[in-house]
Write a protein that holds these residues in place. Structure first.
Motif, PDB file in Angstrom:
ATOM      1  N   ILE A  22      50.103 -33.075  13.917  1.00 37.37           N
ATOM      2  CA  ILE A  22      50.251 -31.921  13.034  1.00 37.37           C
ATOM      3  C   ILE A  22      50.030 -32.309  11.575  1.00 37.37           C
ATOM      4  N   ARG A  23      50.474 -33.491  11.170  1.00 31.36           N
ATOM      5  CA  ARG A  23      50.287 -33.888   9.779  1.00 31.36           C
ATOM      6  C   ARG A  23      48.798 -34.037   9.454  1.00 31.36           C
ATOM      7  N   ASP A  24      48.005 -34.533  10.417  1.00 31.23           N
ATOM      8  CA  ASP A  24      46.564 -34.659  10.196  1.00 31.23           C
ATOM      9  C   ASP A  24      45.890 -33.284  10.188  1.00 31.23           C
ATOM     10  N   ALA A  25      46.349 -32.400  11.074  1.00 28.46           N
ATOM     11  CA  ALA A  25      45.774 -31.055  11.119  1.00 28.46           C
ATOM     12  C   ALA A  25      46.025 -30.311   9.812  1.00 28.46           C
ATOM     13  N   LEU A  26      47.234 -30.448   9.269  1.00 27.69           N
ATOM     14  CA  LEU A  26      47.548 -29.759   8.018  1.00 27.69           C
ATOM     15  C   LEU A  26      46.810 -30.386   6.842  1.00 27.69           C
ATOM     16  N   ALA A  27      46.585 -31.692   6.895  1.00 29.84           N
ATOM     17  CA  ALA A  27      45.785 -32.337   5.847  1.00 29.84           C
ATOM     18  C   ALA A  27      44.344 -31.826   5.888  1.00 29.84           C
ATOM     19  N   GLN A  28      43.798 -31.650   7.095  1.00 25.83           N
ATOM     20  CA  GLN A  28      42.454 -31.087   7.225  1.00 25.83           C
ATOM     21  C   GLN A  28      42.408 -29.666   6.674  1.00 25.83           C
ATOM     22  N   LEU A  29      43.447 -28.888   6.972  1.00 25.70           N
ATOM     23  CA  LEU A  29      43.502 -27.517   6.476  1.00 25.70           C
ATOM     24  C   LEU A  29      43.538 -27.500   4.950  1.00 25.70           C
ATOM     25  N   ASP A  30      44.325 -28.389   4.366  1.00 26.27           N
ATOM     26  CA  ASP A  30      44.408 -28.475   2.909  1.00 26.27           C
ATOM     27  C   ASP A  30      43.040 -28.805   2.313  1.00 26.27           C
ATOM     28  N   ASP A  31      42.316 -29.728   2.937  1.00 24.59           N
ATOM     29  CA  ASP A  31      40.973 -30.074   2.457  1.00 24.59           C
ATOM     30  C   ASP A  31      40.031 -28.871   2.543  1.00 24.59           C
ATOM     31  N   CYS A  32      40.162 -28.088   3.603  1.00 23.87           N
ATOM     32  CA  CYS A  32      39.270 -26.935   3.793  1.00 23.87           C
ATOM     33  C   CYS A  32      39.572 -25.802   2.815  1.00 23.87           C
ATOM     34  N   PHE A  33      40.781 -25.781   2.264  1.00 25.41           N
ATOM     35  CA  PHE A  33      41.120 -24.754   1.276  1.00 25.41           C
ATOM     36  C   PHE A  33      40.392 -24.976  -0.052  1.00 25.41           C
ATOM     37  N   VAL A  34      39.907 -26.190  -0.292  1.00 24.13           N
ATOM     38  CA  VAL A  34      39.226 -26.487  -1.547  1.00 24.13           C
ATOM     39  C   VAL A  34      37.979 -25.598  -1.666  1.00 24.13           C
TER      40      VAL A  34
END
Length: 277
Positions: free
Chosen positions: A145-157
């Motif tokens: 989950i921590r990696d998935a949320l990090a990916q989501l944060d990157d995609c928000f850029v």
């Protein structure tokens, strides 16, 4: 509604059923019920004749003379000054979870697409040991989950607005709760808005407002139900349809946009206000 207005101008008053057929001949699809609501939704453009036919509002009931337009109060509306968003600056988020309680249930799938449906992120998420998977037939690589949320944060850029269906009450709080449980910072959401709320602004007469109900009401195709990518794609299609139904020349919509701008402004200084965040 522009084509409907033109047809009524050219052909004169029509029943809602006849107008629907004329629209179909020009490649447009509208439900009879939706057309019948036009005088209520756009009273400055449409009216009902004494025998129940749809007509344009600029013709009176006796002979087609144009009504004198109402005198508008000067400066009744102040433009928002907000820059227009480009479609590629809008993302649509959906998550699938093991239950409805963000304090005890878990995210097992995340999808983020652009407004045009382009996939930005689609990932399956590891569940905590002992958790019962709600879709055991779903297979594929999973990430923590921590990696998935990090990916989501990157995609928000690069995105300036995130949409979702029930996003503000469910998806966004659930993502934040998962980040807190994982001991990491939550993804940095840009401004968020909810297609559930937008549907209330565009048509108050629809009785049920789940994603499935709204897709049915607007005749939008649905693929696999309750899968994150399919739901995000359907929500994007719904958002495009709802926005296209907005008549920006309607004074009530201009007032609505002004009020929404004020709400956004207030939410910046009052983060405890829940409507926008």
């Amino acid at each position: 509604m522009e084509t409907a207005y033109r047809l009524l101008t050219e052909l004169g008053p029509l029943s809602a059923a006849d107008l629907r057929e004329k629209l179909r001949a020009e490649g447009f699809s509208q439900m009879v019920e939706r057309l019948a609501q036009a005088p209520d939704r756009f009273p400055h453009r449409f009216r009902l004749t004494s025998d129940g036919l749809l007509a344009i509002a600029s013709h009176d009931a006796t002979g087609g003379e144009e009504n004198t337009p109402p005198v508008e109060r000067e400066h009744w509306y102040r433009p928002t000054g907000l820059p227009r968003l480009q479609p590629d600056e809008v993302g649509v988020l959906d998550i699938e979870t093991t239950g409805l309680d963000r304090h005890s249930d878990s995210i097992w799938e995340i999808a983020l697409v652009r407004l045009d449906g382009e996939v930005l992120l689609h990932t399956l998420v590891d569940l905590p040991p002992g958790s019962r998977h709600p879709a055991p037939d779903v297979t594929g690589p999973t990430v923590a989950i921590r990696d998935a949320l990090a990916q989501l944060d990157d995609c928000f850029v690069g995105l300036r607005l995130i949409l979702g269906h029930n996003l503000l009450a469910f998806d966004k709080p659930f993502v934040i709760a998962e980040a807190q449980r994982a001991g990491i910072s939550a993804p940095r959401f840009p401004l968020c808005a909810d297609t559930l709320h937008l549907s209330l602004l565009t048509d108050v007469a629809i009785p049920n407002r789940s994603l499935d109900d709204l897709c049915l009401a607007y005749e939008l195709p649905r693929e696999a139900l309750h899968r994150a990518l399919d739901d995000a794609t359907a929500t994007a299609a719904l958002a495009r349809t709802l926005v296209q139904s907005v008549d920006v020349e309607d004074a009530s919509w201009q007032l609505t946009m002004g009020l929404l701008h004020e709400q956004v402004t207030v939410s910046v200084t009052r983060p405890d206000w829940p409507v926008w965040s």
